[in-house]
Design a protein around this motif. Structure first.
Motif, PDB file in Angstrom:
ATOM      1  N   ARG A 560      83.789  67.209  63.344  1.00 24.98           N
ATOM      2  CA  ARG A 560      83.526  65.818  63.000  1.00 24.98           C
ATOM      3  C   ARG A 560      82.037  65.635  62.775  1.00 24.98           C
ATOM      4  NH1 ARG A 560      86.718  60.589  65.012  1.00 24.98           N
ATOM      5  NH2 ARG A 560      85.712  59.067  63.668  1.00 24.98           N
ATOM      6  N   ALA A 561      81.696  65.161  61.608  1.00 26.66           N
ATOM      7  CA  ALA A 561      80.297  64.900  61.265  1.00 26.66           C
ATOM      8  C   ALA A 561      79.956  63.474  61.675  1.00 26.66           C
ATOM      9  CB  ALA A 561      80.061  65.104  59.767  1.00 26.66           C
ATOM     10  N   ARG A 562      79.068  63.329  62.634  1.00 27.06           N
ATOM     11  CA  ARG A 562      78.681  62.014  63.128  1.00 27.06           C
ATOM     12  C   ARG A 562      77.302  61.626  62.588  1.00 27.06           C
ATOM     13  NH1 ARG A 562      82.016  60.404  67.290  1.00 27.06           N
ATOM     14  NH2 ARG A 562      83.295  62.033  68.230  1.00 27.06           N
ATOM     15  N   ARG A 563      77.141  60.341  62.406  1.00 24.50           N
ATOM     16  CA  ARG A 563      75.830  59.837  62.005  1.00 24.50           C
ATOM     17  C   ARG A 563      74.995  59.569  63.249  1.00 24.50           C
ATOM     18  NH1 ARG A 563      77.039  54.829  58.215  1.00 24.50           N
ATOM     19  NH2 ARG A 563      78.599  54.490  59.856  1.00 24.50           N
ATOM     20  N   TRP A 564      73.711  59.884  63.145  1.00 21.85           N
ATOM     21  CA  TRP A 564      72.817  59.772  64.284  1.00 21.85           C
ATOM     22  C   TRP A 564      71.720  58.761  63.986  1.00 21.85           C
ATOM     23  CZ3 TRP A 564      72.853  62.773  68.924  1.00 21.85           C
ATOM     24  CH2 TRP A 564      73.927  63.661  69.011  1.00 21.85           C
ATOM     25  N   GLN A 565      71.349  58.017  65.017  1.00 20.03           N
ATOM     26  CA  GLN A 565      70.217  57.097  64.944  1.00 20.03           C
ATOM     27  C   GLN A 565      69.031  57.776  65.597  1.00 20.03           C
ATOM     28  OE1 GLN A 565      70.630  52.768  65.743  1.00 20.03           O
ATOM     29  NE2 GLN A 565      69.256  53.163  67.452  1.00 20.03           N
ATOM     30  N   VAL A 566      68.006  58.039  64.811  1.00 21.37           N
ATOM     31  CA  VAL A 566      66.851  58.803  65.281  1.00 21.37           C
ATOM     32  C   VAL A 566      65.667  57.862  65.392  1.00 21.37           C
ATOM     33  CG1 VAL A 566      65.336  60.754  64.841  1.00 21.37           C
ATOM     34  CG2 VAL A 566      67.744  60.883  64.180  1.00 21.37           C
ATOM     35  N   LEU A 567      65.227  57.640  66.612  1.00 22.35           N
ATOM     36  CA  LEU A 567      64.049  56.830  66.911  1.00 22.35           C
ATOM     37  C   LEU A 567      63.260  57.529  68.010  1.00 22.35           C
ATOM     38  CD1 LEU A 567      65.589  53.236  66.956  1.00 22.35           C
ATOM     39  CD2 LEU A 567      64.051  54.159  65.256  1.00 22.35           C
ATOM     40  N   PRO A 568      62.003  57.209  68.164  1.00 24.23           N
ATOM     41  CA  PRO A 568      61.216  57.833  69.254  1.00 24.23           C
ATOM     42  C   PRO A 568      61.830  57.522  70.614  1.00 24.23           C
ATOM     43  CG  PRO A 568      59.763  56.778  67.662  1.00 24.23           C
ATOM     44  CD  PRO A 568      61.152  56.387  67.288  1.00 24.23           C
ATOM     45  N   GLY A 569      62.357  58.550  71.248  1.00 27.14           N
ATOM     46  CA  GLY A 569      62.943  58.391  72.560  1.00 27.14           C
ATOM     47  C   GLY A 569      64.327  57.784  72.565  1.00 27.14           C
ATOM     48  N   ARG A 570      64.922  57.539  71.411  1.00 32.29           N
ATOM     49  CA  ARG A 570      66.238  56.893  71.348  1.00 32.29           C
ATOM     50  C   ARG A 570      67.115  57.587  70.312  1.00 32.29           C
ATOM     51  NH1 ARG A 570      64.860  50.717  70.422  1.00 32.29           N
ATOM     52  NH2 ARG A 570      63.039  51.630  69.427  1.00 32.29           N
ATOM     53  N   THR A 571      67.292  58.866  70.414  1.00 35.40           N
ATOM     54  CA  THR A 571      68.131  59.610  69.483  1.00 35.40           C
ATOM     55  C   THR A 571      69.534  59.731  70.070  1.00 35.40           C
ATOM     56  OG1 THR A 571      66.242  60.869  68.655  1.00 35.40           O
ATOM     57  CG2 THR A 571      68.430  61.792  68.273  1.00 35.40           C
ATOM     58  N   HIS A 572      70.507  59.157  69.385  1.00 35.66           N
ATOM     59  CA  HIS A 572      71.882  59.196  69.874  1.00 35.66           C
ATOM     60  C   HIS A 572      72.820  58.928  68.690  1.00 35.66           C
ATOM     61  CE1 HIS A 572      72.221  54.804  69.552  1.00 35.66           C
ATOM     62  NE2 HIS A 572      71.008  54.753  70.073  1.00 35.66           N
ATOM     63  N   PRO A 573      74.077  59.361  68.796  1.00 36.96           N
ATOM     64  CA  PRO A 573      75.019  59.074  67.699  1.00 36.96           C
ATOM     65  C   PRO A 573      75.375  57.590  67.673  1.00 36.96           C
ATOM     66  CG  PRO A 573      76.144  60.124  69.536  1.00 36.96           C
ATOM     67  CD  PRO A 573      74.687  60.160  69.871  1.00 36.96           C
ATOM     68  N   LEU A 574      75.687  57.110  66.481  1.00 42.13           N
ATOM     69  CA  LEU A 574      76.107  55.719  66.344  1.00 42.13           C
ATOM     70  C   LEU A 574      77.476  55.538  66.991  1.00 42.13           C
ATOM     71  CD1 LEU A 574      75.012  54.937  62.677  1.00 42.13           C
ATOM     72  CD2 LEU A 574      73.828  54.365  64.794  1.00 42.13           C
ATOM     73  N   MET A 575      77.569  54.535  67.841  1.00 41.74           N
ATOM     74  CA  MET A 575      78.790  54.333  68.608  1.00 41.74           C
ATOM     75  C   MET A 575      79.726  53.308  67.977  1.00 41.74           C
ATOM     76  SD  MET A 575      78.030  56.526  70.792  1.00 41.74           S
ATOM     77  CE  MET A 575      79.451  56.378  71.832  1.00 41.74           C
ATOM     78  N   THR A 576      79.359  52.776  66.823  1.00 41.07           N
ATOM     79  CA  THR A 576      80.174  51.740  66.174  1.00 41.07           C
ATOM     80  C   THR A 576      80.930  52.279  64.971  1.00 41.07           C
ATOM     81  OG1 THR A 576      78.265  51.050  64.868  1.00 41.07           O
ATOM     82  CG2 THR A 576      78.660  49.892  66.939  1.00 41.07           C
ATOM     83  N   GLU A 577      81.092  53.590  64.867  1.00 42.81           N
ATOM     84  CA  GLU A 577      81.806  54.162  63.743  1.00 42.81           C
ATOM     85  C   GLU A 577      83.311  53.958  63.907  1.00 42.81           C
ATOM     86  OE1 GLU A 577      79.527  57.627  61.551  1.00 42.81           O
ATOM     87  OE2 GLU A 577      80.246  58.238  63.514  1.00 42.81           O
ATOM     88  N   ARG A 578      84.015  54.221  62.813  1.00 43.30           N
ATOM     89  CA  ARG A 578      85.462  54.060  62.821  1.00 43.30           C
ATOM     90  C   ARG A 578      86.113  55.071  63.751  1.00 43.30           C
ATOM     91  NH1 ARG A 578      89.430  56.822  60.799  1.00 43.30           N
ATOM     92  NH2 ARG A 578      91.420  55.805  60.360  1.00 43.30           N
ATOM     93  N   GLY A 579      87.153  54.634  64.452  1.00 42.66           N
ATOM     94  CA  GLY A 579      87.883  55.523  65.340  1.00 42.66           C
ATOM     95  C   GLY A 579      88.962  56.284  64.593  1.00 42.66           C
ATOM     96  N   GLY A 580      90.151  56.313  65.168  1.00 45.39           N
ATOM     97  CA  GLY A 580      91.248  57.009  64.519  1.00 45.39           C
ATOM     98  C   GLY A 580      91.389  58.426  65.024  1.00 45.39           C
ATOM     99  N   ALA A 581      92.321  59.146  64.421  1.00 49.02           N
ATOM    100  CA  ALA A 581      92.609  60.514  64.842  1.00 49.02           C
ATOM    101  C   ALA A 581      91.468  61.448  64.452  1.00 49.02           C
ATOM    102  CB  ALA A 581      93.915  60.995  64.216  1.00 49.02           C
ATOM    103  N   ASP A 582      91.140  62.353  65.355  1.00 52.49           N
ATOM    104  CA  ASP A 582      90.121  63.356  65.052  1.00 52.49           C
ATOM    105  C   ASP A 582      90.642  64.399  64.076  1.00 52.49           C
ATOM    106  OD1 ASP A 582      88.109  62.254  66.503  1.00 52.49           O
ATOM    107  OD2 ASP A 582      88.514  63.415  68.318  1.00 52.49           O
TER     108      ASP A 582
END
Length: 619
Positions: A560-582
């Motif tokens: 699964r290719a996830r989008r990431w939010q990259v900021l100084p000290g705040r790098t994490h995957p976006l948690m508001t993406e669409r769900g559904g079956a993996d």
């Protein structure tokens, strides 16, 4: 390969600033509606390159439609250029600096609004004087009025909203960027035209339409299925020779199947509406038309010939009716006039290429996709977005016509029960055919051609030697492999997609090491005395649903290719993406088991080693 320009009646994806994608068909002389972004004629984007960003302009007083403007890259990335220029001019600027510039204007810019802390440009304007009242808070009614009366493709509304923000100078640079991006997505009237490829279509189907119709399969999972299925270009097209069968000949005139020509063929079970077939055809190079210009020229020439024939026929009819009422000398004058008219519009010579006989096989023997389906017709409706309709009897030229073969499970397992396969073809002598009506003659030839196609598809599929098996289906994968595995060549890959893990886990257990060891131990009573061919078509039992030696290297994986939010000290995957079956993929390779018991043979010579034994001296 994609076309460089937008062709008439082609499907395209319009990417809006809000992130929403709309898939439409560009039909000439129609209007395209983008909702709140506006409406424009479809002819304005025809024959224009893809990947351009257009801006819907305001309607002119004397026109009833909106025109489009191509947004240059310098305007699209003006903010980036302005920030780089600010950093180069004042590298020490940053938080805590004495930069008091809040509003700055420059020639050729629009509403130059600069953050006091970072110096980032928020908006620009060509106006020399900016209304100070615009700094006040805007009510919702005022915002709605700005939207109704807004001009300049929404840019003035965005600038007014930014300037009316009372606490804009207190925002951080990141907060300012997010605020401007939010307002731009909401009010700017722009869109980008993208070609319809498989990843774009799958993302649109997942996010904007019904994801269950494609079994929640994502673009990265389709890429993984294509890689593990080793789907690639299968070689140049090879066709069987036309048997030149006459209408008096029956099935004895069919072109014999040549198994040595069958190569580069993939077996597919597709319950995604044709999306999996489109992904495979894209990898094999048979999804997109490569020479639309030649086809359009041929169609134009054919249309011209028909128009000239109709004109000539009309002229001949008028001449005949006129000759019935005129004198002989009048007839001679009319004939001369007719000859002059035909000389001005000479009839183009027709191509006298002989037409193929009814039993000519139109399918290539290489680089093909064979689709197994359970209904009377396969559900490949999504191929319409690539201008291919599997249900059209008279389909215009398309690469898939010669490379896509479809047959039902009944035709594969019990072909004698299928009437289109078992019913002998119709026959008739030329004299009898000449007495029939054109509609009856057309049905006669159509049924004979269908019989030849069905016989070739069924016989070539049952001959096997497929280069791989790719599945994305709601059927039990064990029931699929029970009949599909014997059709694969040795070393052929198997890739099966499933939205859930449980069916694939049950399938992987059928090829476990423990089952293979028990199968090869020779203590299974059900397989005693059976040949290798019979074991390949093993009907299954409760302990051994499948022959565990037919697949090697089985595994289950996901990605699964996830989008990431990259900021100084705040790098994490976006948690508001669409769900559904993996989604999960079962992979393996077809193996050809060795016949008989495996044993090591050879001549071995023992070497005698002289050992000297020393006894310790007695004390």
């Amino acid at each position: 390969m994609h076309h460089s320009v937008i062709k008439p009646n082609s499907w395209v994806a319009l990417k809006l600033p809000s992130g929403v994608t709309r898939v439409i068909q560009v039909t000439p002389n129609t209007s395209i509606s983008l909702g709140k972004y506006g409406t424009f004629p479809a002819n304005l984007i025809l024959e224009r390159p893809y990947y351009l960003t257009f801006e819907v302009q305001d309607k002119l007083p004397e026109e009833s439609f909106s025109r489009l403007r191509v947004v240059p890259p310098s305007e699209l990335y003006a903010d980036v250029f302005a920030e780089e220029d600010a950093e180069c001019a004042n590298p020490a600027a940053g938080p805590g600096s004495n930069n008091d510039a809040v509003i700055a204007t420059a020639a050729g810019e629009e509403f130059s609004l600069v953050d006091a802390e970072s110096g980032n440009v928020i908006a620009r304007s060509t106006q020399e004087v900016i209304d100070e009242n615009a700094r006040q808070k805007l009510t919702q009614a005022e915002i709605e009025e700005l939207k109704r009366d807004g001009t300049n493709a929404g840019k003035d509304v965005i600038a007014k909203l930014l300037l009316s923000h009372a606490a804009l100078d207190q925002k951080t640079s990141f907060s300012l960027s997010k605020y401007k991006l939010l307002k731009t997505k909401k009010y700017i009237r722009r869109f980008q035209v993208l070609p319809i490829d498989v990843p774009t279509f799958s993302n649109w189907q997942l996010e904007e339409r019904d994801a269950s119709k494609i079994l929640d399969i994502r673009a990265e999972m389709m890429g993984l299925v294509g890689c593990w299925g080793n789907v690639h270009y299968g070689g140049a097209d090879v066709f069987l020779e036309d048997p030149k069968a006459t209408t008096e000949q029956g099935e004895e005139a069919l072109a014999p199947l040549q198994e040595d020509l069958l190569a580069g063929r993939w077996l597919v079970v597709d319950d995604t509406g044709g999306l999996l077939v489109a992904a495979m055809a894209e990898r094999m190079g048979v999804l997109y038309k490569e020479d639309d210009e030649t086809e359009e020229a041929a169609e134009e020439e054919e249309t011209t010939e028909k128009a000239e024939e109709e004109t000539e026929h009309k002229q001949e009819s008028d001449t005949t009716s006129h000759q019935d009422t005129e004198m002989v000398d009048g007839q001679q004058q009319e004939s001369t006039s007719e000859t002059t008219t035909l000389a001005r519009h000479p009839k183009r010579p027709r191509d006298n290429k002989p037409r193929d006989s009814d039993f000519a096989v139109p399918f290539s023997q290489t680089n093909t996709i064979t689709v197994l389906h359970g209904a009377s017709q396969p559900n490949l409706s999504f191929l319409n977005y690539w201008n291919f309709d599997v249900t059209a009897p008279q389909h215009p030229p398309h690469p898939l016509l010669n490379h896509l073969l479809t047959l039902s499970w009944l035709q594969l397992l019990k072909p004698e029960l299928d009437t289109s396969y078992s019913t002998p073809p119709l026959t008739a002598d030329p004299e009898t055919l000449s007495t029939w009506k054109p509609s009856r003659r057309g049905n006669f030839h159509r049924k004979r051609r269908r019989y030849a196609r069905v016989r070739h598809i069924v016989d070539s599929t049952r001959a096997g030697n497929f280069s791989g098996l790719v599945c994305a289906s709601t059927m039990d994968p064990i029931s699929i492999l029970k009949h599909a595995l014997p059709l694969l060549a040795g070393g052929a890959p198997v890739a099966i997609y499933s939205p859930s893990l449980e069916p694939l886990a049950t399938l992987a257990d059928c090829f476990s090491v423990a089952r293979r060891t028990a199968w090869n131990s020779g203590h299974v009573a059900e397989i005693q005395g059976k040949t290798a061919e019979e074991l390949e078509k093993w009907e299954g039992s409760e302990q051994f649903p499948l022959n565990p030696t037919l697949l090697l290297g089985t595994s289950i994986q996901t990605s699964r290719a996830r989008r990431w939010q990259v900021l100084p000290g705040r790098t994490h995957p976006l948690m508001t993406e669409r769900g559904g079956a993996d989604g999960y993929i079962f992979t393996g390779w077809r193996a050809k088991p060795a016949e008989g018991k495996i044993a090591a043979k050879g001549k071995f010579k023992r070497r005698k080693m002289e050992e000297s034994v020393s006894t310790p001296a007695s004390a």
